[in-house]
Design a protein around this motif. Structure first.
Motif, PDB file in Angstrom:
ATOM      1  N   VAL A 147       0.843  -1.198   0.000  1.00 37.67           N
ATOM      2  CA  VAL A 147       0.000   0.000   0.000  1.00 37.67           C
ATOM      3  C   VAL A 147       0.879   1.250   0.000  1.00 37.67           C
ATOM      4  N   LEU A 148       1.989   1.191   0.739  1.00 41.17           N
ATOM      5  CA  LEU A 148       2.947   2.290   0.821  1.00 41.17           C
ATOM      6  C   LEU A 148       4.306   1.791   0.352  1.00 41.17           C
ATOM      7  N   ASP A 149       5.246   2.727   0.237  1.00 40.39           N
ATOM      8  CA  ASP A 149       6.623   2.352  -0.067  1.00 40.39           C
ATOM      9  C   ASP A 149       7.556   3.264   0.723  1.00 40.39           C
ATOM     10  N   ALA A 150       8.846   3.182   0.438  1.00 42.52           N
ATOM     11  CA  ALA A 150       9.842   3.902   1.236  1.00 42.52           C
ATOM     12  C   ALA A 150       9.757   5.412   1.097  1.00 42.52           C
ATOM     13  N   ARG A 151       8.929   5.913   0.183  1.00 46.73           N
ATOM     14  CA  ARG A 151       8.737   7.367   0.095  1.00 46.73           C
ATOM     15  C   ARG A 151       7.936   7.888   1.281  1.00 46.73           C
ATOM     16  N   THR A 152       7.245   6.981   1.985  1.00 41.50           N
ATOM     17  CA  THR A 152       6.554   7.339   3.227  1.00 41.50           C
ATOM     18  C   THR A 152       7.414   6.882   4.397  1.00 41.50           C
ATOM     19  N   VAL A 153       7.688   7.800   5.311  1.00 44.11           N
ATOM     20  CA  VAL A 153       8.493   7.507   6.489  1.00 44.11           C
ATOM     21  C   VAL A 153       7.635   7.733   7.721  1.00 44.11           C
ATOM     22  N   LEU A 154       7.519   6.723   8.562  1.00 46.86           N
ATOM     23  CA  LEU A 154       6.810   6.872   9.823  1.00 46.86           C
ATOM     24  C   LEU A 154       7.822   6.875  10.962  1.00 46.86           C
ATOM     25  N   ILE A 155       7.684   7.866  11.846  1.00 50.38           N
ATOM     26  CA  ILE A 155       8.584   8.020  12.985  1.00 50.38           C
ATOM     27  C   ILE A 155       7.763   7.789  14.246  1.00 50.38           C
ATOM     28  N   ALA A 156       8.135   6.788  15.020  1.00 51.73           N
ATOM     29  CA  ALA A 156       7.299   6.394  16.164  1.00 51.73           C
ATOM     30  C   ALA A 156       8.086   5.499  17.099  1.00 51.73           C
ATOM     31  N   ALA A 157       7.511   5.284  18.281  1.00 52.05           N
ATOM     32  CA  ALA A 157       8.002   4.239  19.176  1.00 52.05           C
ATOM     33  C   ALA A 157       7.582   2.887  18.623  1.00 52.05           C
ATOM     34  N   PRO A 158       8.224   1.798  19.062  1.00 50.88           N
ATOM     35  CA  PRO A 158       7.773   0.474  18.617  1.00 50.88           C
ATOM     36  C   PRO A 158       6.402   0.166  19.199  1.00 50.88           C
ATOM     37  N   GLY A 159       5.408   0.029  18.343  1.00 47.43           N
ATOM     38  CA  GLY A 159       4.049  -0.197  18.790  1.00 47.43           C
ATOM     39  C   GLY A 159       3.127  -0.314  17.595  1.00 47.43           C
ATOM     40  N   ALA A 160       1.832  -0.107  17.832  1.00 50.04           N
ATOM     41  CA  ALA A 160       0.837  -0.345  16.791  1.00 50.04           C
ATOM     42  C   ALA A 160       1.037   0.537  15.571  1.00 50.04           C
ATOM     43  N   ALA A 161       1.369   1.813  15.767  1.00 51.47           N
ATOM     44  CA  ALA A 161       1.548   2.713  14.622  1.00 51.47           C
ATOM     45  C   ALA A 161       2.718   2.256  13.763  1.00 51.47           C
ATOM     46  N   ALA A 162       3.837   1.937  14.412  1.00 57.54           N
ATOM     47  CA  ALA A 162       5.015   1.483  13.669  1.00 57.54           C
ATOM     48  C   ALA A 162       4.729   0.163  12.962  1.00 57.54           C
ATOM     49  N   GLY A 163       4.022  -0.741  13.628  1.00 62.46           N
ATOM     50  CA  GLY A 163       3.718  -2.026  13.013  1.00 62.46           C
ATOM     51  C   GLY A 163       2.811  -1.891  11.815  1.00 62.46           C
ATOM     52  N   ALA A 164       1.797  -1.042  11.911  1.00 64.31           N
ATOM     53  CA  ALA A 164       0.889  -0.827  10.784  1.00 64.31           C
ATOM     54  C   ALA A 164       1.641  -0.263   9.591  1.00 64.31           C
ATOM     55  N   ALA A 165       2.484   0.739   9.835  1.00 62.74           N
ATOM     56  CA  ALA A 165       3.239   1.348   8.738  1.00 62.74           C
ATOM     57  C   ALA A 165       4.198   0.359   8.104  1.00 62.74           C
ATOM     58  N   SER A 166       4.871  -0.438   8.928  1.00 64.31           N
ATOM     59  CA  SER A 166       5.819  -1.423   8.406  1.00 64.31           C
ATOM     60  C   SER A 166       5.119  -2.450   7.523  1.00 64.31           C
ATOM     61  N   LEU A 167       3.990  -2.977   7.991  1.00 63.70           N
ATOM     62  CA  LEU A 167       3.266  -3.979   7.210  1.00 63.70           C
ATOM     63  C   LEU A 167       2.728  -3.396   5.910  1.00 63.70           C
ATOM     64  N   LEU A 168       2.325  -2.131   5.939  1.00 64.40           N
ATOM     65  CA  LEU A 168       1.800  -1.491   4.733  1.00 64.40           C
ATOM     66  C   LEU A 168       2.893  -1.131   3.735  1.00 64.40           C
ATOM     67  N   GLY A 169       4.159  -1.167   4.170  1.00 63.06           N
ATOM     68  CA  GLY A 169       5.268  -0.956   3.250  1.00 63.06           C
ATOM     69  C   GLY A 169       6.073   0.301   3.452  1.00 63.06           C
ATOM     70  N   ALA A 170       5.744   1.120   4.446  1.00 59.91           N
ATOM     71  CA  ALA A 170       6.481   2.351   4.700  1.00 59.91           C
ATOM     72  C   ALA A 170       7.826   2.062   5.347  1.00 59.91           C
ATOM     73  N   ARG A 171       8.704   3.047   5.321  1.00 60.25           N
ATOM     74  CA  ARG A 171       9.955   2.963   6.078  1.00 60.25           C
ATOM     75  C   ARG A 171       9.682   3.477   7.485  1.00 60.25           C
ATOM     76  N   VAL A 172      10.093   2.716   8.481  1.00 56.56           N
ATOM     77  CA  VAL A 172       9.824   3.064   9.873  1.00 56.56           C
ATOM     78  C   VAL A 172      11.127   3.441  10.567  1.00 56.56           C
ATOM     79  N   VAL A 173      11.102   4.568  11.271  1.00 59.47           N
ATOM     80  CA  VAL A 173      12.249   5.033  12.050  1.00 59.47           C
ATOM     81  C   VAL A 173      11.827   5.098  13.514  1.00 59.47           C
ATOM     82  N   VAL A 174      12.578   4.424  14.383  1.00 62.89           N
ATOM     83  CA  VAL A 174      12.334   4.481  15.825  1.00 62.89           C
ATOM     84  C   VAL A 174      13.521   5.214  16.459  1.00 62.89           C
ATOM     85  N   PRO A 175      13.368   6.497  16.768  1.00 66.43           N
ATOM     86  CA  PRO A 175      14.489   7.246  17.344  1.00 66.43           C
ATOM     87  C   PRO A 175      14.832   6.770  18.755  1.00 66.43           C
TER      88      PRO A 175
END
Length: 277
Positions: A147-175
């Protein structure tokens, strides 16, 4: 042109006896300036019949509407890059006791602590009986890839938001220091967002869990403080950076509500403010 979104988890709520909400009581000079120069609308983030929660609302905000209840445990596992064996699944269990942990291990489950008495149990489809003290989250649908690709970056703690973005195909950053609670390092999230902006990310989504965490603890003052901290450390710096660039847009809103009086989620439409540099 880049689009930056700040998701204040659980930031809204039904108005209290004085007719105000935490979001209204919070001192948010950056968000107020954003609203004055932009537009504010209500967005429905919880499809009819689905539970109000991050596991439902974040996929909707990211671009995928769940056809049914979302498997929260699958999101938690994806956020932490925990592999699920063929024929098995992840189970999220809250308030699990020591004896419950022993029972799970004896039944062949691998346990991963995810904080505050919560675990992910990785193993067979069926759980052993754990007793009334434990809350087992229901299974459900899993967000699809692509649904998404690496052009979308989600910045979050490890949790539901990060998991949803990762499964959908976004790049996830956990600072470093991202906890999903009121003590989360928001400056580190802002720095990560600014780096993604400089790297040319098309869409940058910053998830802030503090307001929701405070509301679940029924701490109204902590919820207000969490909103104010996001305004000061995230919204202000991001708006300044976009204004300096002279292009891009910034949107700020909630994924769902969470009432600090009851500690429960709210499914009402949530406000989103949008501004373009």
């Amino acid at each position: 042109m880049s689009r930056v979104e700040v998701v204040l988890d659980g930031a809204t709520e039904p108005a209290g006896p004085d007719g105000t909400t935490s979001l209204q009581r919070a001192r948010t000079s950056a968000l107020d300036a954003l609203a004055a120069a932009g537009t504010t609308t209500l967005r429905a983030t919880i499809p009819a019949g689905l539970p109000a929660g991050t596991e439902t609302a974040m996929p909707v905000l990211l671009g995928w509407t769940p056809p049914g209840r979302v498997d929260r445990a699958a999101l938690e596992a994806a956020a932490r890059r925990i592999a699920i064996p063929d024929g098995g699944r992840a189970h999220r269990i809250d308030a699990v006791t020591r004896s419950g942990r022993a029972t799970l291990r004896h039944a062949g489950f691998r346990l991963h602590e995810i904080g505050r008495g919560r675990v992910l149990a990785i193993g067979p489809e069926t759980l052993p009986v754990l007793g009334p003290a434990s809350r087992v989250w229901s299974g459900g649908v899993v967000p699809p890839g692509g649904v998404l690709d690496a052009r979308t970056v989600l910045i979050a703690a490890p949790g539901a938001a990060a998991g949803a973005a990762s499964l959908l195909g976004a790049r996830v950053v956990v600072p470093a220091g991202a906890t999903g609670d009121t003590d989360s390092n928001l400056r580190a999230k802002a720095d990560a967002a600014l780096r993604a902006l400089e790297e040319g990310a098309h869409r940058i989504v910053v998830h802030v869990g503090g307001p929701d965490a405070a509301a679940h603890r029924r701490d109204e003052e902590a919820k207000v403080c969490a909103i104010e901290a996001a305004d000061r450390h995230l919204i202000g710096p991001l708006r300044s950076a976009l204004a300096h660039r002279g292009n891009g847009s910034l949107a700020v809103g909630a994924d769902h509500g969470c009432d600090p009086v009851t500690g429960r989620h709210d499914a009402a439409p949530v406000p989103w403010t949008e501004w373009s540099a």
